[in-house]
Design an enzyme around this catalytic site. Sequence first.
Site, PDB file in Angstrom:
ATOM      1  N   HIS A 130      36.377  10.229 -24.882  1.00 53.01           N
ATOM      2  CA  HIS A 130      35.588   9.330 -24.675  1.00 53.01           C
ATOM      3  C   HIS A 130      36.165   9.444 -22.909  1.00 53.01           C
ATOM      4  O   HIS A 130      35.887   9.918 -22.196  1.00 53.01           O
ATOM      5  CB  HIS A 130      36.098   7.641 -24.957  1.00 53.01           C
ATOM      6  CG  HIS A 130      35.114   7.251 -24.801  1.00 53.01           C
ATOM      7  ND1 HIS A 130      34.948   5.968 -25.370  1.00 53.01           N
ATOM      8  CD2 HIS A 130      34.433   6.630 -23.987  1.00 53.01           C
ATOM      9  CE1 HIS A 130      34.070   5.018 -25.251  1.00 53.01           C
ATOM     10  NE2 HIS A 130      33.134   6.046 -23.978  1.00 53.01           N
ATOM     11  N   TYR A 132      33.775   0.398 -29.348  1.00 53.14           N
ATOM     12  CA  TYR A 132      32.199   0.116 -29.488  1.00 53.14           C
ATOM     13  C   TYR A 132      32.695  -1.062 -30.597  1.00 53.14           C
ATOM     14  O   TYR A 132      32.174  -2.069 -30.610  1.00 53.14           O
ATOM     15  CB  TYR A 132      30.939   0.828 -29.649  1.00 53.14           C
ATOM     16  CG  TYR A 132      30.687   1.648 -28.461  1.00 53.14           C
ATOM     17  CD1 TYR A 132      31.193   1.848 -27.688  1.00 53.14           C
ATOM     18  CD2 TYR A 132      29.739   2.976 -29.079  1.00 53.14           C
ATOM     19  CE1 TYR A 132      31.076   2.856 -26.223  1.00 53.14           C
ATOM     20  CE2 TYR A 132      29.414   3.610 -27.996  1.00 53.14           C
ATOM     21  CZ  TYR A 132      30.552   3.673 -26.653  1.00 53.14           C
ATOM     22  OH  TYR A 132      29.654   4.731 -26.198  1.00 53.14           O
ATOM     23  N   LYS A 164      33.504   8.926 -30.351  1.00 56.55           N
ATOM     24  CA  LYS A 164      34.314   9.444 -29.406  1.00 56.55           C
ATOM     25  C   LYS A 164      35.658   8.235 -30.234  1.00 56.55           C
ATOM     26  O   LYS A 164      36.195   7.369 -30.403  1.00 56.55           O
ATOM     27  CB  LYS A 164      33.996   8.969 -27.915  1.00 56.55           C
ATOM     28  CG  LYS A 164      32.618   8.839 -28.140  1.00 56.55           C
ATOM     29  CD  LYS A 164      32.100   8.254 -26.823  1.00 56.55           C
ATOM     30  CE  LYS A 164      30.604   8.623 -26.576  1.00 56.55           C
ATOM     31  NZ  LYS A 164      29.804   7.033 -27.273  1.00 56.55           N
ATOM     32  N   ASP A 221      25.068   7.393 -31.344  1.00 55.14           N
ATOM     33  CA  ASP A 221      26.162   7.376 -30.421  1.00 55.14           C
ATOM     34  C   ASP A 221      26.942   6.688 -30.201  1.00 55.14           C
ATOM     35  O   ASP A 221      26.644   5.214 -30.446  1.00 55.14           O
ATOM     36  CB  ASP A 221      25.895   7.867 -29.268  1.00 55.14           C
ATOM     37  CG  ASP A 221      26.528   8.381 -28.434  1.00 55.14           C
ATOM     38  OD1 ASP A 221      27.315   9.426 -28.439  1.00 55.14           O
ATOM     39  OD2 ASP A 221      27.328   7.407 -27.528  1.00 55.14           O
TER      40      ASP A 221
HETATM   41  N1  LIG Z   1      30.583   8.042 -22.953  1.00 53.28           N
HETATM   42  C1  LIG Z   1      30.471   6.597 -21.768  1.00 53.28           C
HETATM   43  O1  LIG Z   1      31.301   6.832 -21.457  1.00 53.28           O
HETATM   44  C2  LIG Z   1      29.324   5.620 -22.722  1.00 53.28           C
HETATM   45  C3  LIG Z   1      28.460   6.056 -23.073  1.00 53.28           C
HETATM   46  N2  LIG Z   1      27.617   5.064 -23.415  1.00 53.28           N
HETATM   47  C4  LIG Z   1      26.493   5.353 -24.203  1.00 53.28           C
HETATM   48  O2  LIG Z   1      25.481   5.500 -24.310  1.00 53.28           O
HETATM   49  C5  LIG Z   1      24.185   4.302 -24.159  1.00 53.28           C
HETATM   50  C6  LIG Z   1      23.427   4.314 -23.095  1.00 53.28           C
HETATM   51  O3  LIG Z   1      23.771   3.419 -22.498  1.00 53.28           O
HETATM   52  P1  LIG Z   1      23.829   1.707 -22.065  1.00 53.28           P
HETATM   53  O4  LIG Z   1      25.147   1.511 -21.845  1.00 53.28           O
HETATM   54  O5  LIG Z   1      23.948   1.481 -23.439  1.00 53.28           O
HETATM   55  O6  LIG Z   1      22.254   2.181 -20.994  1.00 53.28           O
HETATM   56  P2  LIG Z   1      20.902   1.740 -21.291  1.00 53.28           P
HETATM   57  O7  LIG Z   1      20.945   2.598 -20.298  1.00 53.28           O
HETATM   58  O8  LIG Z   1      20.649   2.787 -22.741  1.00 53.28           O
HETATM   59  O9  LIG Z   1      20.507   0.561 -21.311  1.00 53.28           O
HETATM   60  C7  LIG Z   1      20.349  -0.185 -21.958  1.00 53.28           C
HETATM   61  C8  LIG Z   1      19.613  -1.601 -21.063  1.00 53.28           C
HETATM   62  O10 LIG Z   1      18.149  -1.303 -21.370  1.00 53.28           O
HETATM   63  C9  LIG Z   1      17.870  -2.152 -22.020  1.00 53.28           C
HETATM   64  N3  LIG Z   1      17.099  -1.186 -22.280  1.00 53.28           N
HETATM   65  C10 LIG Z   1      16.381  -0.570 -23.087  1.00 53.28           C
HETATM   66  N4  LIG Z   1      15.514   0.178 -23.401  1.00 53.28           N
HETATM   67  C11 LIG Z   1      14.297  -0.380 -22.630  1.00 53.28           C
HETATM   68  C12 LIG Z   1      13.734  -0.680 -22.628  1.00 53.28           C
HETATM   69  N5  LIG Z   1      12.011   0.841 -22.698  1.00 53.28           N
HETATM   70  N6  LIG Z   1      12.677  -1.367 -21.324  1.00 53.28           N
HETATM   71  C13 LIG Z   1      13.369  -2.728 -20.683  1.00 53.28           C
HETATM   72  N7  LIG Z   1      14.838  -2.678 -21.190  1.00 53.28           N
HETATM   73  C14 LIG Z   1      15.143  -1.790 -22.022  1.00 53.28           C
HETATM   74  C15 LIG Z   1      18.853  -2.690 -23.250  1.00 53.28           C
HETATM   75  O11 LIG Z   1      18.123  -4.269 -23.566  1.00 53.28           O
HETATM   76  P3  LIG Z   1      18.159  -4.564 -25.138  1.00 53.28           P
HETATM   77  O12 LIG Z   1      19.014  -3.961 -25.850  1.00 53.28           O
HETATM   78  O13 LIG Z   1      18.204  -5.919 -25.115  1.00 53.28           O
HETATM   79  O14 LIG Z   1      16.664  -3.924 -25.680  1.00 53.28           O
HETATM   80  C16 LIG Z   1      19.904  -2.617 -22.681  1.00 53.28           C
HETATM   81  O15 LIG Z   1      19.840  -4.008 -21.853  1.00 53.28           O
HETATM   82  C17 LIG Z   1      25.238   4.060 -25.104  1.00 53.28           C
HETATM   83  O16 LIG Z   1      24.821   2.637 -25.639  1.00 53.28           O
HETATM   84  C18 LIG Z   1      25.855   4.433 -25.717  1.00 53.28           C
HETATM   85  O17 LIG Z   1      26.125   4.651 -26.792  1.00 53.28           O
HETATM   86  C19 LIG Z   1      27.524   4.109 -22.254  1.00 53.28           C
HETATM   87  C20 LIG Z   1      27.871   3.479 -21.492  1.00 53.28           C
HETATM   88  C21 LIG Z   1      29.107   4.563 -21.268  1.00 53.28           C
HETATM   89  O1  LIG Z   2      30.485   2.469 -23.469  1.00 53.63           O
HETATM   90  C1  LIG Z   2      31.232   3.321 -23.709  1.00 53.63           C
HETATM   91  O2  LIG Z   2      30.935   4.431 -24.070  1.00 53.63           O
HETATM   92  C2  LIG Z   2      32.164   3.247 -22.615  1.00 53.63           C
HETATM   93  O3  LIG Z   2      33.458   3.451 -22.122  1.00 53.63           O
HETATM   94  C3  LIG Z   2      32.283   1.662 -21.909  1.00 53.63           C
HETATM   95  O4  LIG Z   2      32.178   0.958 -22.573  1.00 53.63           O
HETATM   96  C4  LIG Z   2      32.968   2.149 -20.434  1.00 53.63           C
HETATM   97  O5  LIG Z   2      34.234   1.920 -21.083  1.00 53.63           O
HETATM   98  C5  LIG Z   2      32.871   0.202 -19.406  1.00 53.63           C
HETATM   99  O6  LIG Z   2      32.238   0.309 -19.516  1.00 53.63           O
HETATM  100  C6  LIG Z   2      34.070  -1.036 -18.956  1.00 53.63           C
HETATM  101  O7  LIG Z   2      34.456  -1.352 -18.307  1.00 53.63           O
END
Ligand SMILES: NC(=O)C1=CN([C@@H]2O[C@H](COP(=O)(O)OP(=O)(O)OC[C@H]3O[C@@H](n4cnc5c(N)ncnc54)[C@H](OP(=O)(O)O)[C@@H]3O)[C@@H](O)[C@H]2O)C=CC1
Ligand SMILES: O=C(O)C(=O)[C@@H](O)[C@H](O)C(=O)CO
Length: 278
Positions: free
Chosen positions: A108, A50, A75, A45
């Site tokens: 997005h 990004y 997205k 994803d």
């Molecule tokens: N459509 C949207 O608006 C959005 C979409 N997304 C999508 O969702 C995905 C996931 O969400 P995200 O915000 O990254 O958050 P997550 O809930 O996946 O958490 C990620 C964080 O948790 C840590 N982590 C991951 N696995 C573990 C584990 N097993 N134990 C302890 N800590 C852990 C990572 O650290 P580290 O990397 O240091 O190991 C990182 O700091 C994004 O990467 C993106 O693809 C996210 C936000 C908004």
């Molecule tokens: O991670 C995503 O997909 C997002 O849309 C985020 O970056 C979001 O825009 C955000 O966290 C802004 O502060």
Amino acid sequence: MSIPTITLNNGVTIPQLGFGVFKIEPDKTKAATLTALEVGYRHIDTAEMYGNEKGVGEAVRESGIPRDEVFITSKLNNGFHAYDDALRATDQTLADLGVDAVDLFLIHWPMPAVGDFVETWRAMEKIYADSKARAIGVSNFQQTHLERLFAETETVPAVNQIEVHPYLTQNVLRAFDSEHDIATEAWSPIAKGEVLDNPVITKIATEKGRTAAQVTLRWHIQRGDIVFPKSVTRSRVEENFDIFDFELSVEDVAAIDGLNRNYRTGPDPDEFNFIPGR
Ligand SMILES: NC(=O)C1=CN([C@@H]2O[C@H](COP(=O)(O)OP(=O)(O)OC[C@H]3O[C@@H](n4cnc5c(N)ncnc54)[C@H](OP(=O)(O)O)[C@@H]3O)[C@@H](O)[C@H]2O)C=CC1
Ligand SMILES: O=C(O)C(=O)[C@@H](O)[C@H](O)C(=O)CO
């Protein structure tokens, strides 16, 4: 380990567990994605926002895994909602990923104050008709935004990608998605790590001999959502993948559901109208 799949409303299948790359630096994305592919993930994803689509594409090619065995989502960024801008931005995304088509392409954010997402959705319908995306969907759409699409356009989104985790269970919007044959994708599935010290979750984890992250991801899987945890740490990438040989009881799922506090780690979609670079 075989990953369960979800069949979207146009018949396309998506692995229920994937790998998210938000906040992975562009120059580290190829390595992180290659690690995920080596571990066994077959769903990535990403997003134009990004800045790391190139790294994702390079990893998929370098992995040697046939293109049709890796599900790639990207997205459309917030600055490209106008019809022609959306078409141009899509071509740039495909060029950056180095693919003919993405498997899933999402708007997005709805940006309700801008108010042009119906026009954007018409562009998405064209992108789908032109076979540049195997499925199209939305992200961060609330019920009212979806209702506008139903009233004014022809295609029901295949997916709604929204923030979901134990502190934001989103049961009303998830039920609405489901009633309309829209698959819910749960972003920030472990709330960026914030739920991992919750005593209800750690107690279940201890009982199961699993980690809090595994219990939380398993909760999502059993609720039927699609998830893609992000990690740049190989041991966590492996840990997050290793969730298909145990089950939570109905009581465990209900106990985690009970942690809801309508808490967001990210922006509120009704208020987020940010256009990067402007
Ligand atoms: N459509 C949207 O608006 C959005 C979409 N997304 C999508 O969702 C995905 C996931 O969400 P995200 O915000 O990254 O958050 P997550 O809930 O996946 O958490 C990620 C964080 O948790 C840590 N982590 C991951 N696995 C573990 C584990 N097993 N134990 C302890 N800590 C852990 C990572 O650290 P580290 O990397 O240091 O190991 C990182 O700091 C994004 O990467 C993106 O693809 C996210 C936000 C908004
Ligand atoms: O991670 C995503 O997909 C997002 O849309 C985020 O970056 C979001 O825009 C955000 O966290 C802004 O502060």
